[in-house]
Design a protein around this motif. Structure first.
Motif, PDB file in Angstrom:
ATOM      1  N   GLY A  34       0.706  -1.082  -0.136  1.00 25.71           N
ATOM      2  CA  GLY A  34       0.013  -0.080  -0.015  1.00 25.71           C
ATOM      3  C   GLY A  34       0.919   1.067   0.097  1.00 25.71           C
ATOM      4  N   GLU A  35       0.144   2.519  -0.042  1.00 26.20           N
ATOM      5  CA  GLU A  35       0.825   3.819   0.092  1.00 26.20           C
ATOM      6  C   GLU A  35       0.529   4.293   1.503  1.00 26.20           C
ATOM      7  N   ILE A  36       1.625   4.767   1.979  1.00 25.78           N
ATOM      8  CA  ILE A  36       1.565   5.600   3.240  1.00 25.78           C
ATOM      9  C   ILE A  36       0.953   6.832   3.166  1.00 25.78           C
ATOM     10  N   SER A  37      -0.143   7.330   3.923  1.00 23.09           N
ATOM     11  CA  SER A  37      -0.713   8.832   3.841  1.00 23.09           C
ATOM     12  C   SER A  37      -1.065   8.883   5.568  1.00 23.09           C
ATOM     13  N   ASN A  38      -1.153  10.211   5.860  1.00 29.20           N
ATOM     14  CA  ASN A  38      -1.502  10.496   7.277  1.00 29.20           C
ATOM     15  C   ASN A  38      -0.475  10.121   8.206  1.00 29.20           C
ATOM     16  N   THR A  78       4.866   7.214   0.194  1.00 29.30           N
ATOM     17  CA  THR A  78       5.781   5.884   0.236  1.00 29.30           C
ATOM     18  C   THR A  78       4.953   4.832  -0.200  1.00 29.30           C
ATOM     19  N   LYS A  79       5.168   4.211  -1.231  1.00 26.47           N
ATOM     20  CA  LYS A  79       4.451   2.746  -1.563  1.00 26.47           C
ATOM     21  C   LYS A  79       5.506   1.839  -0.587  1.00 26.47           C
ATOM     22  N   VAL A  80       4.807   0.938   0.214  1.00 22.64           N
ATOM     23  CA  VAL A  80       5.642   0.119   1.123  1.00 22.64           C
ATOM     24  C   VAL A  80       4.968  -1.448   1.000  1.00 22.64           C
ATOM     25  N   ASP A 105       8.243  -0.563  -1.321  1.00 21.64           N
ATOM     26  CA  ASP A 105       7.885  -1.470  -2.210  1.00 21.64           C
ATOM     27  C   ASP A 105       8.799  -1.525  -3.385  1.00 21.64           C
ATOM     28  N   GLY A 106       8.741  -2.709  -4.206  1.00 18.55           N
ATOM     29  CA  GLY A 106       9.456  -2.725  -5.376  1.00 18.55           C
ATOM     30  C   GLY A 106      10.725  -3.708  -5.034  1.00 18.55           C
ATOM     31  N   ILE A 107      11.031  -3.728  -3.694  1.00 24.76           N
ATOM     32  CA  ILE A 107      12.179  -4.512  -3.762  1.00 24.76           C
ATOM     33  C   ILE A 107      11.846  -5.622  -2.504  1.00 24.76           C
ATOM     34  N   GLY A 108      10.652  -5.610  -2.345  1.00 21.90           N
ATOM     35  CA  GLY A 108      10.335  -6.727  -1.348  1.00 21.90           C
ATOM     36  C   GLY A 108      10.858  -7.896  -1.661  1.00 21.90           C
ATOM     37  N   GLY A 206      29.598   2.703  -7.271  1.00 23.63           N
ATOM     38  CA  GLY A 206      28.771   3.726  -6.388  1.00 23.63           C
ATOM     39  C   GLY A 206      27.381   3.456  -5.939  1.00 23.63           C
ATOM     40  N   GLY A 207      26.892   4.312  -5.058  1.00 21.58           N
ATOM     41  CA  GLY A 207      25.726   4.129  -4.441  1.00 21.58           C
ATOM     42  C   GLY A 207      24.547   3.707  -5.676  1.00 21.58           C
ATOM     43  N   GLY A 208      23.430   3.344  -5.022  1.00 23.96           N
ATOM     44  CA  GLY A 208      22.390   2.988  -5.697  1.00 23.96           C
ATOM     45  C   GLY A 208      21.154   2.446  -5.037  1.00 23.96           C
ATOM     46  N   SER A 209      20.046   2.030  -5.881  1.00 25.06           N
ATOM     47  CA  SER A 209      18.884   1.552  -5.224  1.00 25.06           C
ATOM     48  C   SER A 209      19.381   0.259  -4.857  1.00 25.06           C
ATOM     49  N   LEU A 210      18.464  -0.492  -4.381  1.00 26.99           N
ATOM     50  CA  LEU A 210      18.789  -2.056  -3.851  1.00 26.99           C
ATOM     51  C   LEU A 210      18.833  -3.041  -5.209  1.00 26.99           C
ATOM     52  N   GLU A 211      18.007  -2.559  -6.007  1.00 25.56           N
ATOM     53  CA  GLU A 211      18.070  -3.347  -7.393  1.00 25.56           C
ATOM     54  C   GLU A 211      19.478  -2.795  -7.957  1.00 25.56           C
ATOM     55  N   GLU A 212      19.917  -1.640  -8.248  1.00 22.95           N
ATOM     56  CA  GLU A 212      20.898  -1.229  -8.757  1.00 22.95           C
ATOM     57  C   GLU A 212      22.076  -1.985  -8.013  1.00 22.95           C
ATOM     58  N   LEU A 213      22.260  -2.316  -6.620  1.00 22.32           N
ATOM     59  CA  LEU A 213      23.307  -2.853  -6.066  1.00 22.32           C
ATOM     60  C   LEU A 213      23.353  -4.269  -6.039  1.00 22.32           C
TER      61      LEU A 213
END
Lengths: 450, 81
Positions: A34-38, A78-80, A105-108, A206-213
């Protein structure tokens, strides 16, 4: 409308619902997207937010005890992926999702794979410090396995140049993301080992997202790092990025720049150390020589060198003194011995039987003397007594009477004193004794006294 | 002692060993002088090695005949990997 057999209170029914929810298998442990709000991060540390998707919302809470270990900071939008369980807040009659784990989310799936591999390799002991090889202090050559383009390779090379330009660098260009990255990195590590031209490897990007690393979280890469005979410094991403490669590497650097700093000693420091060593080298030899000079000086200032004659005289004097002392001691010793001898002789003599005999003889003499004088005295006394007795006797002696004119008449035959006329017969021969002789007479008659 | 065969590290370690031996001080003078001379040679060797700025950066290129070394200059473009 059927009559209820029983009427419940709100509290009772909320509790009933809570127990229903909590005893449900699916609702007890579930992953949601889901996506975080409030989103509010309460001062207590707890996080309150809503998870929503296109057409539904869910109240969520994540307690401080769980959100402390969050690998990211949730924010609005944030999608989580969130893991947790359902329960009812009885007071309000709200059901809520109690979140225990959450990740972007996306790297779960990647995240879970990462955790699984991490646990597996850890249980094999591959993260243990004891297994890790030391990084050489002064590498002869450095191998770099990374992308030939980009910031990482440049940072590494610039830093190596700055710190230690004389160490050769061998770059093995590889893909660092995408499908072919992991096999390329494995091949690079194996080739570097086969060539054996470098004695430390920097593997990273160098640095990157979890997918990139992700290539650096692949098991094959981890295993080739473990199998490498050349020590490996991992340099993946930023300070906060941790990959499996970081855990199995012999040394983990936070960034590629840091890896280059760890790989070579700083040339300026080395120069400093070298000049310090030079100084110490000089100093130690100088000290060594100085100490010996001082010793030589001390020895050469010794009196025997300064004034040998005086020294000899001193020694001679000392010898004399010693001789004197020796003699004195010898003489004293002899005297003491003689004294002792005399004492012993005296004692011996005192113990000699001759001495005793002489003493006894003296005593005997004394005794004899005393005896003799006693005897003499006794004799004298006796003689005097005899003399007086004789005188007394003499006074009584018939001779004395006879000298006054008396005479004694004896029977001539019997030679007995005649005291009565009856003792004789006429005709008897008698002897009349006088002081100066005797008369031979014959009795003629007797006449009695009248 | 073949100084030219020594790596920088070996030379440095040997030099450190010599210095600490000399500093301990119970070395006979002749030995101390020998050690000092060796130490001087080693420190010169280390110094020379440190001054050698070779800038030798090569990249391995795969060809049909295996890997070839080529000089490498990093590009300045930052692709933000």
């Amino acid at each position: 409308m059927a009559l209820e057999s029983r009427i419940y209170s709100i509290k009772e029914i909320n509790r009933y619902i809570r127990m229903k929810l909590e005893s449900d298998n699916l609702l007890g442990d579930v992953w949601l997207r889901g996506e975080i709000s409030n989103f509010t991060h309460h001062s207590s540390g707890h996080m309150y937010f809503t998870l929503k998707d296109a057409d539904s919302r869910l109240k969520c809470i994540m307690f401080a005890s769980h959100n402390q270990r969050l690998p990211f900071m949730p924010k609005e939008g944030t999608k989580v992926l969130a893991r947790g369980n359902f329960s009812v807040y009885e007071r309000d009659g709200n059901y809520q999702f109690y979140v225990t784990q959450m990740q972007p989310d996306g790297i779960g799936s990647l995240y879970m794979a990462f955790e699984q591999l991490k646990r597996k390799l850890d249980s094999e002991g591959l993260f243990a410090e004891g297994r890790k090889r030391p990084i050489p202090r002064f590498p002869k050559a450095i191998g770099v396995i990374t992308s030939p383009t980009g910031a990482a390779v440049r940072d590494i090379i610039i830093t190596l140049q700055r710190r230690h330009p004389s160490v050769p660098v061998l770059l093995f260009p590889v893909l660092v993301q995408g499908k072919g990255a992991a096999p390329a990195i494995v091949k690079a590590i194996e080739n570097m080992n086969r060539m054996a031209e470098v004695d430390v490897l920097i593997v990273g990007r160098g640095g990157g997202s979890l997918e990139e690393l992700w290539a650096f979280n692949e098991e094959a890469v981890a295993r080739s790092i473990v199998a490498s005979a050349i020590p490996v410094i991992s340099a993946v991403g930023h300070e906060t990025d941790f990959t499996i490669a970081d855990f199995v590497a012999d040394l983990r650097a936070a960034t590629p720049t840091a890896a280059a700093e760890l790989a070579v000693p700083n040339i300026e420091e080395l120069k400093g150390r070298l000049s310090q060593l030079r100084t110490r080298l000089y100093q130690s030899l100088r000290t060594s020589v100085t100490r010996r000079k001082e010793r030589l000086h001390r020895v050469s200032r010794s009196p025997i060198f300064m004034n040998p004659r005086k020294y000899m005289l001193q020694q001679a004097e000392r010898l004399d003194r010693l001789k004197d002392r020796l003699e004195q001691r010898t003489v004293r010793q002899a005297e003491r011995s003689r004294d002792k001898l005399l004492r012993l002789q005296g004692a011996l003599a005192a113990a000699h039987p001759g001495e005793k005999a002489a003493f006894a003889a003296k005593q005997l003499q004394g005794a004899t003397g005393r005896l003799e004088s006693a005897m003499g005295g006794l004799m004298k006394e006796h003689r005097m007594r005899v003399a007086s007795a004789i005188r007394q006797l003499d006074a009584l002696s018939p001779l004395k009477v006879m000298s006054r004119g008396y005479s004694l008449v004896y029977d001539e035959k019997e030679n007995r004193l005649i005291k009565s006329i009856e003792d004789v017969q006429p005709g008897d021969l008698v002897t009349v004794k006088l002081t100066d002789g005797q008369l031979d007479c014959q009795v003629w008659a007797m006449k009695g006294e009248t | 002692m073949e100084e030219q065969q020594l790596s920088f590290e070996e030379a440095m370690e040997r030099l450190e060993a010599i210095v600490s031996r000399l500093e301990n001080g119970d070395v006979p003078l002749e030995t101390a002088i020998e050690l000092f001379q060796e130490g001087m040679k080693l420190s010169q060797l280390c110094g020379t090695k440190l001054e050698q700025v070779e800038r030798k950066i090569e990249v391995l290129i795969e060809t049909e005949n295996g890997f070839q070394k080529k000089p490498f200059a990093p590009s300045n473009e930052d692709r933000g990997e």
